[in-house]
Design a protein around this motif. Structure first.
Motif, mmCIF file in Angstrom:
data_model
loop_
_atom_site.group_PDB
_atom_site.id
_atom_site.type_symbol
_atom_site.label_atom_id
_atom_site.label_comp_id
_atom_site.label_asym_id
_atom_site.label_seq_id
_atom_site.Cartn_x
_atom_site.Cartn_y
_atom_site.Cartn_z
ATOM 1 N N ILE A 173 -29.299 1.196 -41.410
ATOM 2 C CA ILE A 173 -29.103 -0.247 -41.353
ATOM 3 C C ILE A 173 -29.878 -0.811 -40.166
ATOM 4 C CG2 ILE A 173 -27.391 -2.064 -40.968
ATOM 5 C CD1 ILE A 173 -25.351 -0.263 -42.344
ATOM 6 N N LEU A 174 -30.574 -1.907 -40.392
ATOM 7 C CA LEU A 174 -31.237 -2.643 -39.330
ATOM 8 C C LEU A 174 -30.511 -3.965 -39.135
ATOM 9 C CD1 LEU A 174 -35.009 -2.177 -40.098
ATOM 10 C CD2 LEU A 174 -33.771 -1.320 -38.130
ATOM 11 N N VAL A 175 -30.096 -4.222 -37.922
ATOM 12 C CA VAL A 175 -29.435 -5.487 -37.596
ATOM 13 C C VAL A 175 -30.349 -6.237 -36.639
ATOM 14 C CG1 VAL A 175 -27.390 -6.573 -36.630
ATOM 15 C CG2 VAL A 175 -27.184 -4.367 -37.796
ATOM 16 N N PRO A 176 -30.967 -7.333 -37.080
ATOM 17 C CA PRO A 176 -31.804 -8.107 -36.163
ATOM 18 C C PRO A 176 -30.949 -8.729 -35.057
ATOM 19 C CG PRO A 176 -32.172 -8.760 -38.452
ATOM 20 C CD PRO A 176 -30.975 -7.867 -38.430
ATOM 21 N N MET A 177 -31.460 -8.712 -33.838
ATOM 22 C CA MET A 177 -30.705 -9.282 -32.711
ATOM 23 C C MET A 177 -30.385 -10.750 -32.949
ATOM 24 S SD MET A 177 -29.939 -7.222 -30.293
ATOM 25 C CE MET A 177 -30.388 -5.646 -29.609
ATOM 26 N N VAL A 178 -31.277 -11.449 -33.654
ATOM 27 C CA VAL A 178 -31.067 -12.873 -33.895
ATOM 28 C C VAL A 178 -29.834 -13.116 -34.771
ATOM 29 C CG1 VAL A 178 -32.564 -13.063 -35.920
ATOM 30 C CG2 VAL A 178 -32.321 -14.994 -34.359
ATOM 31 N N ARG A 179 -29.383 -12.100 -35.515
ATOM 32 C CA ARG A 179 -28.222 -12.232 -36.394
ATOM 33 C C ARG A 179 -26.900 -11.881 -35.719
ATOM 34 N NH1 ARG A 179 -30.288 -15.422 -39.859
ATOM 35 N NH2 ARG A 179 -31.930 -14.570 -41.142
ATOM 36 N N VAL A 180 -26.957 -11.301 -34.531
ATOM 37 C CA VAL A 180 -25.729 -10.869 -33.853
ATOM 38 C C VAL A 180 -24.971 -12.095 -33.356
ATOM 39 C CG1 VAL A 180 -24.784 -9.595 -31.892
ATOM 40 C CG2 VAL A 180 -26.694 -8.642 -33.208
ATOM 41 N N GLN A 181 -23.696 -12.182 -33.752
ATOM 42 C CA GLN A 181 -22.867 -13.300 -33.301
ATOM 43 C C GLN A 181 -22.044 -12.927 -32.076
ATOM 44 O OE1 GLN A 181 -20.654 -14.595 -36.720
ATOM 45 N NE2 GLN A 181 -22.261 -16.065 -37.232
ATOM 46 N N HIS A 182 -21.435 -11.747 -32.116
ATOM 47 C CA HIS A 182 -20.785 -11.255 -30.909
ATOM 48 C C HIS A 182 -20.672 -9.739 -30.974
ATOM 49 C CE1 HIS A 182 -16.998 -11.480 -33.250
ATOM 50 N NE2 HIS A 182 -16.593 -10.514 -32.448
ATOM 51 N N VAL A 183 -20.458 -9.159 -29.811
ATOM 52 C CA VAL A 183 -20.390 -7.709 -29.694
ATOM 53 C C VAL A 183 -19.238 -7.378 -28.751
ATOM 54 C CG1 VAL A 183 -22.157 -7.692 -27.879
ATOM 55 C CG2 VAL A 183 -21.723 -5.624 -29.154
ATOM 56 N N ASP A 184 -18.476 -6.358 -29.093
ATOM 57 C CA ASP A 184 -17.382 -5.956 -28.223
ATOM 58 C C ASP A 184 -17.154 -4.456 -28.306
ATOM 59 O OD1 ASP A 184 -16.294 -5.830 -30.719
ATOM 60 O OD2 ASP A 184 -14.515 -6.984 -30.284
ATOM 61 N N THR A 185 -16.310 -3.953 -27.421
ATOM 62 C CA THR A 185 -15.952 -2.540 -27.443
ATOM 63 C C THR A 185 -14.469 -2.429 -27.765
ATOM 64 O OG1 THR A 185 -15.515 -2.550 -25.076
ATOM 65 C CG2 THR A 185 -17.702 -1.842 -25.774
ATOM 66 N N LYS A 186 -14.095 -1.313 -28.349
ATOM 67 C CA LYS A 186 -12.676 -1.096 -28.639
ATOM 68 C C LYS A 186 -12.353 0.389 -28.506
ATOM 69 C CE LYS A 186 -13.036 -0.634 -33.637
ATOM 70 N NZ LYS A 186 -12.638 -1.125 -34.941
ATOM 71 N N GLN A 187 -11.064 0.669 -28.262
ATOM 72 C CA GLN A 187 -10.580 2.037 -28.122
ATOM 73 C C GLN A 187 -9.246 2.164 -28.823
ATOM 74 O OE1 GLN A 187 -10.205 2.219 -23.797
ATOM 75 N NE2 GLN A 187 -11.636 3.933 -23.838
ATOM 76 N N GLY A 188 -9.083 3.218 -29.587
ATOM 77 C CA GLY A 188 -7.777 3.586 -30.099
ATOM 78 C C GLY A 188 -7.207 4.652 -29.167
ATOM 79 N N PRO A 189 -6.012 5.144 -29.475
ATOM 80 C CA PRO A 189 -5.396 6.144 -28.589
ATOM 81 C C PRO A 189 -6.220 7.431 -28.467
ATOM 82 C CG PRO A 189 -3.846 5.396 -30.274
ATOM 83 C CD PRO A 189 -5.133 4.731 -30.552
ATOM 84 N N LEU A 190 -6.811 7.897 -29.567
ATOM 85 C CA LEU A 190 -7.605 9.128 -29.494
ATOM 86 C C LEU A 190 -8.881 8.908 -28.691
ATOM 87 C CD1 LEU A 190 -7.247 10.597 -33.105
ATOM 88 C CD2 LEU A 190 -6.163 11.390 -31.011
ATOM 89 N N LEU A 191 -9.555 7.790 -28.922
ATOM 90 C CA LEU A 191 -10.771 7.503 -28.151
ATOM 91 C C LEU A 191 -10.434 7.347 -26.674
ATOM 92 C CD1 LEU A 191 -12.678 4.985 -30.460
ATOM 93 C CD2 LEU A 191 -13.220 7.380 -30.055
ATOM 94 N N ARG A 192 -9.341 6.692 -26.376
ATOM 95 C CA ARG A 192 -8.946 6.474 -24.984
ATOM 96 C C ARG A 192 -8.672 7.809 -24.294
ATOM 97 N NH1 ARG A 192 -6.104 2.035 -25.498
ATOM 98 N NH2 ARG A 192 -4.379 3.113 -26.448
ATOM 99 N N ARG A 193 -8.042 8.750 -24.998
ATOM 100 C CA ARG A 193 -7.745 10.061 -24.430
ATOM 101 C C ARG A 193 -9.030 10.792 -24.007
ATOM 102 N NH1 ARG A 193 -4.010 14.963 -25.723
ATOM 103 N NH2 ARG A 193 -5.411 16.569 -25.023
ATOM 104 N N TYR A 194 -10.084 10.605 -24.793
ATOM 105 C CA TYR A 194 -11.355 11.279 -24.491
ATOM 106 C C TYR A 194 -12.345 10.360 -23.767
ATOM 107 C CZ TYR A 194 -9.729 15.173 -27.210
ATOM 108 O OH TYR A 194 -8.994 16.247 -27.650
ATOM 109 N N GLN A 195 -11.867 9.229 -23.293
ATOM 110 C CA GLN A 195 -12.675 8.264 -22.546
ATOM 111 C C GLN A 195 -13.912 7.833 -23.327
ATOM 112 O OE1 GLN A 195 -13.009 10.752 -19.203
ATOM 113 N NE2 GLN A 195 -10.989 10.228 -18.439
#
Length: 159
Positions: free
Chosen positions: A96-118
């Motif tokens: 998939i190619l996502v042109p930067m001009v199409r990006v509306q917002h970007v964020d990060t997220k963590q669930g419990p498993l991701l948080r455990r492994y930083q």
């Protein structure tokens, strides 16, 4: 011809996906145990329980070993100043190619498993859909989020 994306997600993603597969597989294991109990307490043929146990073991192996290994081997991403390229898939590989001009917002997220492994996942939202780069270490995820945010703002100003 465009080259394949080269950046790989964090190696700890494999552990997270295996743990997630194990949690999913616990449902199959509980069903197998239930079929054994049912075969003992009722006149249900015992071969049905044996088939259920075999199916539960195969699905557990699939979800804990095979699928995470394939996902980790295939998942790649690349980000430059004009676009974001993602490559992922299990049986069907998507690029998939996502042109930067199409990006509306970007964020990060963590669930419990991701948080455990930083680890964190970076979510990229366009008008049409949402894309995700899973399981980057926290520092890399923040850098990726900030870079995409900066580039999306610049390209939006250029339009």
């Amino acid at each position: 011809m465009r080259q394949e994306p080269s950046r790989q997600i964090d190696s700890k993603a494999l552990k997270v996906w295996k743990l997630s597969g194990l949690i999913t597989s616990s449902i199959f294991i509980l069903l197998a145990i239930g079929s054994i109990v049912l075969a003992i307490l009722t006149p249900v043929p015992f071969w049905i329980s044996i088939l259920t146990v075999i199916a539960a073991l195969l699905l557990t192996y699939l979800f804990v070993v095979v699928i995470p290994e394939i996902q980790y081997r295939v998942w790649r991403y690349e980000i430059d100043e004009y676009e974001i390229e993602l490559k992922f898939g299990l049986f069907i590989i998507r690029r998939i190619l996502v042109p930067m001009v199409r990006v509306q917002h970007v964020d990060t997220k963590q669930g419990p498993l991701l948080r455990r492994y930083q680890l964190s996942s970076v979510t990229i939202t366009t008008a049409a859909t949402t894309h995700e780069i899973p399981a980057l270490d926290n520092e890399t995820a923040n850098q990726v989020r900030d870079f995409i945010s900066q580039r999306a703002r610049v390209t939006e100003d250029d339009v």
